[in-house]
Design a protein around this motif. Sequence first.
Motif, PDB file in Angstrom:
ATOM      1  N   LYS A  50       0.737  -1.256   0.095  1.00  0.00           N
ATOM      2  CA  LYS A  50       0.020  -0.076   0.221  1.00  0.00           C
ATOM      3  C   LYS A  50       0.688   1.033   0.139  1.00  0.00           C
ATOM      4  O   LYS A  50       0.503   2.326  -0.782  1.00  0.00           O
ATOM      5  CB  LYS A  50      -0.863   0.110   1.163  1.00  0.00           C
ATOM      6  CG  LYS A  50      -1.979   1.226   1.387  1.00  0.00           C
ATOM      7  CD  LYS A  50      -2.583   0.983   2.601  1.00  0.00           C
ATOM      8  CE  LYS A  50      -3.655   2.105   2.762  1.00  0.00           C
ATOM      9  NZ  LYS A  50      -4.635   2.024   4.033  1.00  0.00           N
ATOM     10  N   ASN A  51       2.006   1.217   0.445  1.00  0.00           N
ATOM     11  CA  ASN A  51       2.892   2.349   0.625  1.00  0.00           C
ATOM     12  C   ASN A  51       3.906   2.321  -0.279  1.00  0.00           C
ATOM     13  O   ASN A  51       5.122   2.909   0.025  1.00  0.00           O
ATOM     14  CB  ASN A  51       3.333   2.385   2.208  1.00  0.00           C
ATOM     15  CG  ASN A  51       2.551   2.821   3.244  1.00  0.00           C
ATOM     16  OD1 ASN A  51       2.362   3.945   3.420  1.00  0.00           O
ATOM     17  ND2 ASN A  51       1.977   1.962   3.762  1.00  0.00           N
ATOM     18  N   GLU A  52       3.892   1.435  -1.276  1.00  0.00           N
ATOM     19  CA  GLU A  52       4.882   1.318  -2.518  1.00  0.00           C
ATOM     20  C   GLU A  52       6.081   0.864  -1.982  1.00  0.00           C
ATOM     21  O   GLU A  52       7.225   1.147  -2.704  1.00  0.00           O
ATOM     22  CB  GLU A  52       5.022   2.490  -3.228  1.00  0.00           C
ATOM     23  CG  GLU A  52       3.440   2.869  -3.960  1.00  0.00           C
ATOM     24  CD  GLU A  52       3.454   4.147  -4.909  1.00  0.00           C
ATOM     25  OE1 GLU A  52       4.418   4.022  -5.471  1.00  0.00           O
ATOM     26  OE2 GLU A  52       2.409   4.870  -4.908  1.00  0.00           O
ATOM     27  N   ARG A  53       6.215   0.113  -1.042  1.00  0.00           N
ATOM     28  CA  ARG A  53       7.767  -0.502  -0.467  1.00  0.00           C
ATOM     29  C   ARG A  53       7.672  -1.935  -0.991  1.00  0.00           C
ATOM     30  O   ARG A  53       7.620  -2.974  -0.255  1.00  0.00           O
ATOM     31  CB  ARG A  53       7.587  -0.336   1.088  1.00  0.00           C
ATOM     32  CG  ARG A  53       7.744   1.232   1.454  1.00  0.00           C
ATOM     33  CD  ARG A  53       7.927   1.375   2.803  1.00  0.00           C
ATOM     34  NE  ARG A  53       8.977   0.690   3.699  1.00  0.00           N
ATOM     35  CZ  ARG A  53       9.256   0.768   4.853  1.00  0.00           C
ATOM     36  NH1 ARG A  53       8.517   1.765   5.502  1.00  0.00           N
ATOM     37  NH2 ARG A  53      10.213   0.187   5.595  1.00  0.00           N
ATOM     38  N   PHE A  54       7.823  -2.099  -2.287  1.00  0.00           N
ATOM     39  CA  PHE A  54       7.825  -3.294  -2.976  1.00  0.00           C
ATOM     40  C   PHE A  54       8.802  -4.176  -2.774  1.00  0.00           C
ATOM     41  O   PHE A  54       8.428  -5.572  -2.507  1.00  0.00           O
ATOM     42  CB  PHE A  54       7.720  -3.090  -4.711  1.00  0.00           C
ATOM     43  CG  PHE A  54       6.500  -2.232  -4.901  1.00  0.00           C
ATOM     44  CD1 PHE A  54       5.213  -2.996  -4.846  1.00  0.00           C
ATOM     45  CD2 PHE A  54       6.783  -1.208  -5.261  1.00  0.00           C
ATOM     46  CE1 PHE A  54       3.970  -2.197  -5.414  1.00  0.00           C
ATOM     47  CE2 PHE A  54       5.770  -0.236  -5.688  1.00  0.00           C
ATOM     48  CZ  PHE A  54       4.379  -0.927  -5.646  1.00  0.00           C
ATOM     49  N   GLU A  55      10.191  -3.816  -2.462  1.00  0.00           N
ATOM     50  CA  GLU A  55      11.215  -4.459  -2.057  1.00  0.00           C
ATOM     51  C   GLU A  55      10.942  -5.206  -0.769  1.00  0.00           C
ATOM     52  O   GLU A  55      11.296  -6.356  -0.441  1.00  0.00           O
ATOM     53  CB  GLU A  55      12.551  -3.973  -2.257  1.00  0.00           C
ATOM     54  CG  GLU A  55      12.744  -3.562  -3.708  1.00  0.00           C
ATOM     55  CD  GLU A  55      14.128  -2.728  -3.656  1.00  0.00           C
ATOM     56  OE1 GLU A  55      14.913  -2.431  -2.602  1.00  0.00           O
ATOM     57  OE2 GLU A  55      14.633  -2.116  -4.699  1.00  0.00           O
ATOM     58  N   ASP A  56      10.729  -4.444   0.129  1.00  0.00           N
ATOM     59  CA  ASP A  56      10.290  -5.028   1.730  1.00  0.00           C
ATOM     60  C   ASP A  56       9.181  -5.855   1.560  1.00  0.00           C
ATOM     61  O   ASP A  56       9.245  -6.947   2.277  1.00  0.00           O
ATOM     62  CB  ASP A  56       9.826  -3.665   2.422  1.00  0.00           C
ATOM     63  CG  ASP A  56      11.077  -2.722   2.677  1.00  0.00           C
ATOM     64  OD1 ASP A  56      12.191  -3.197   2.742  1.00  0.00           O
ATOM     65  OD2 ASP A  56      10.762  -1.461   2.833  1.00  0.00           O
ATOM     66  N   ALA A  57       7.981  -5.729   0.851  1.00  0.00           N
ATOM     67  CA  ALA A  57       6.998  -6.624   0.796  1.00  0.00           C
ATOM     68  C   ALA A  57       7.501  -8.021   0.210  1.00  0.00           C
ATOM     69  O   ALA A  57       7.356  -9.000   1.041  1.00  0.00           O
ATOM     70  CB  ALA A  57       6.048  -6.194  -0.227  1.00  0.00           C
ATOM     71  N   LEU A  58       8.156  -7.880  -1.081  1.00  0.00           N
ATOM     72  CA  LEU A  58       8.912  -9.222  -1.474  1.00  0.00           C
ATOM     73  C   LEU A  58       9.846 -10.207  -0.708  1.00  0.00           C
ATOM     74  O   LEU A  58       9.708 -11.195  -0.323  1.00  0.00           O
ATOM     75  CB  LEU A  58       9.612  -8.979  -2.846  1.00  0.00           C
ATOM     76  CG  LEU A  58      10.143 -10.032  -3.700  1.00  0.00           C
ATOM     77  CD1 LEU A  58       9.041 -11.021  -3.926  1.00  0.00           C
ATOM     78  CD2 LEU A  58      10.966  -9.538  -4.895  1.00  0.00           C
ATOM     79  N   LYS A  59      10.634  -9.194  -0.030  1.00  0.00           N
ATOM     80  CA  LYS A  59      11.475  -9.678   1.084  1.00  0.00           C
ATOM     81  C   LYS A  59      10.583 -10.451   2.143  1.00  0.00           C
ATOM     82  O   LYS A  59      11.299 -11.558   2.663  1.00  0.00           O
ATOM     83  CB  LYS A  59      12.648  -8.878   1.766  1.00  0.00           C
ATOM     84  CG  LYS A  59      13.666  -9.198   2.807  1.00  0.00           C
ATOM     85  CD  LYS A  59      14.321  -8.086   3.302  1.00  0.00           C
ATOM     86  CE  LYS A  59      15.441  -8.605   4.209  1.00  0.00           C
ATOM     87  NZ  LYS A  59      16.031  -7.648   4.992  1.00  0.00           N
ATOM     88  N   LEU A  60       9.702  -9.837   2.791  1.00  0.00           N
ATOM     89  CA  LEU A  60       9.032 -10.163   3.701  1.00  0.00           C
ATOM     90  C   LEU A  60       8.243 -11.698   3.435  1.00  0.00           C
ATOM     91  O   LEU A  60       8.203 -12.608   4.202  1.00  0.00           O
ATOM     92  CB  LEU A  60       7.934  -9.366   4.578  1.00  0.00           C
ATOM     93  CG  LEU A  60       7.304  -9.919   5.691  1.00  0.00           C
ATOM     94  CD1 LEU A  60       8.261 -10.181   6.695  1.00  0.00           C
ATOM     95  CD2 LEU A  60       6.226  -8.731   5.984  1.00  0.00           C
ATOM     96  N   PHE A  61       7.749 -11.472   1.960  1.00  0.00           N
ATOM     97  CA  PHE A  61       7.065 -12.628   1.368  1.00  0.00           C
ATOM     98  C   PHE A  61       7.971 -13.937   1.262  1.00  0.00           C
ATOM     99  O   PHE A  61       7.379 -14.883   1.794  1.00  0.00           O
ATOM    100  CB  PHE A  61       6.421 -12.225   0.121  1.00  0.00           C
ATOM    101  CG  PHE A  61       5.715 -13.250  -0.748  1.00  0.00           C
ATOM    102  CD1 PHE A  61       4.563 -13.471  -0.226  1.00  0.00           C
ATOM    103  CD2 PHE A  61       6.136 -13.967  -1.681  1.00  0.00           C
ATOM    104  CE1 PHE A  61       3.677 -14.546  -0.697  1.00  0.00           C
ATOM    105  CE2 PHE A  61       5.512 -14.987  -2.507  1.00  0.00           C
ATOM    106  CZ  PHE A  61       4.166 -15.149  -2.026  1.00  0.00           C
ATOM    107  N   LEU A  62       9.042 -13.776   0.951  1.00  0.00           N
ATOM    108  CA  LEU A  62      10.104 -14.735   0.703  1.00  0.00           C
ATOM    109  C   LEU A  62      10.527 -15.665   2.052  1.00  0.00           C
ATOM    110  O   LEU A  62      10.852 -16.605   2.119  1.00  0.00           O
ATOM    111  CB  LEU A  62      11.287 -14.418  -0.036  1.00  0.00           C
ATOM    112  CG  LEU A  62      10.887 -13.897  -1.439  1.00  0.00           C
ATOM    113  CD1 LEU A  62      12.250 -13.481  -2.106  1.00  0.00           C
ATOM    114  CD2 LEU A  62      10.339 -15.069  -2.202  1.00  0.00           C
ATOM    115  N   GLU A  63      10.462 -14.216   3.181  1.00  0.00           N
ATOM    116  CA  GLU A  63      10.947 -14.919   4.428  1.00  0.00           C
ATOM    117  C   GLU A  63       9.847 -15.541   5.164  1.00  0.00           C
ATOM    118  O   GLU A  63      10.133 -16.358   6.438  1.00  0.00           O
ATOM    119  CB  GLU A  63      11.291 -13.776   5.307  1.00  0.00           C
ATOM    120  CG  GLU A  63      12.482 -13.081   4.874  1.00  0.00           C
ATOM    121  CD  GLU A  63      12.939 -11.881   5.577  1.00  0.00           C
ATOM    122  OE1 GLU A  63      12.124 -11.567   6.507  1.00  0.00           O
ATOM    123  OE2 GLU A  63      13.971 -11.550   5.409  1.00  0.00           O
TER     124      GLU A  63
END
Length: 386
Positions: A50-63
Amino acid sequence: MGLSSNVFVGSSILDLYTKLSLIEDARRAFEDTHKPNVVSYTTLICGYLKNERFEDALKLFLEMPERNVVSWNAMIGGYSQMGHNEEAVNMFIGMKREGFPPNQSTFPCVFTAAANIANLGMGKTFHASALKVLENFDVYVGNSLISFYAKCGNMEDGLTVFERLWERNIVSWNAIICGYAQNGRAKEALYYFERMQDSGLKPNSVTLLSVLLACTHTGLVDEGHLYFNMARTQNPKIVKPEHYACMVDLYARSGRFKEAERFIQELPFEPGVGFWKALLGGCQIHSNTELAELAAEKIWNLDPEDVSSYVMLSNANSVAKKWQNVSVIRNEMKEKGMKRVPGCSWIEIKGKVNVFVNKDDRHDQIDEIYMTLGSCLEHLREIPVS
């Protein structure tokens, strides 16, 4: 009270901060939670997206220690809603490869992403997947599929989906009406508008905008005027500023500038940039340079950095063969450091999308393309003018 580390309490706190867009507070709540579960992870991922922090979202998803359909849908939907369409499509493909079956919530996001990149072949593949996985489409999947086919210019398949829907809502009707309007098929758009009303549904603001768009694209000025006035009389709540702007566009595109000017003067509010751009667009089509200059001045007063208005005014003078004016406008753009953003076109051939811009020389088949174009032009020159 020391309860914030509880996974259920912690996830609720996390959800609160996410909905308030306090993403750092949400992250701290996540870190304070003892053994966060899939709900905790998915909630924070949604906050990042929602806050356009895509790298953080993907990193958390992979973790994530475990994933479910909801967490996959969160990633696909987040990417799609924020305009990262290719990432949304790739995430969907990854979801299927890992053995997670998509559900009714997955496909609307995927169809939207495929529509935004205008990839008809890919969208048809996803349609086949939906037919295989889902027993019956719900109305949300059906609506997104109609919009997908409409954006790809394939109204025949869009209509097939529409006619097979076992349940239709206002969005279903708007999707088919808007689809025909965007593809320049006003007759069909107005036909389904009448059918919608016969079914007992009342139009909303989106319906009215689609109807006016259909009239604009085919020069049905009197019909557009009639529908607009009917809505303003019978259901004034659905009439928004964008409908007034559409009427200005309708008059201007048809060269009825006196009516357009009078309409703007009688507006119940101050016209914004969009109104003057609609008028300027009509002036460009009909080489009305005097009115074009007035419209451009109004735009520059509201937005001095608007590049498109300079380009449109230059084009209006170019069509009128007023080359000195064209030169003055272009020099002014250079002095102000303004650069026009080139438009692009694309076509899908054998599953591959080919993109072209003006004076393009980067395509790997550019020599064959220009050779074919030259051949077409030669044939055109040989055709006798009647």
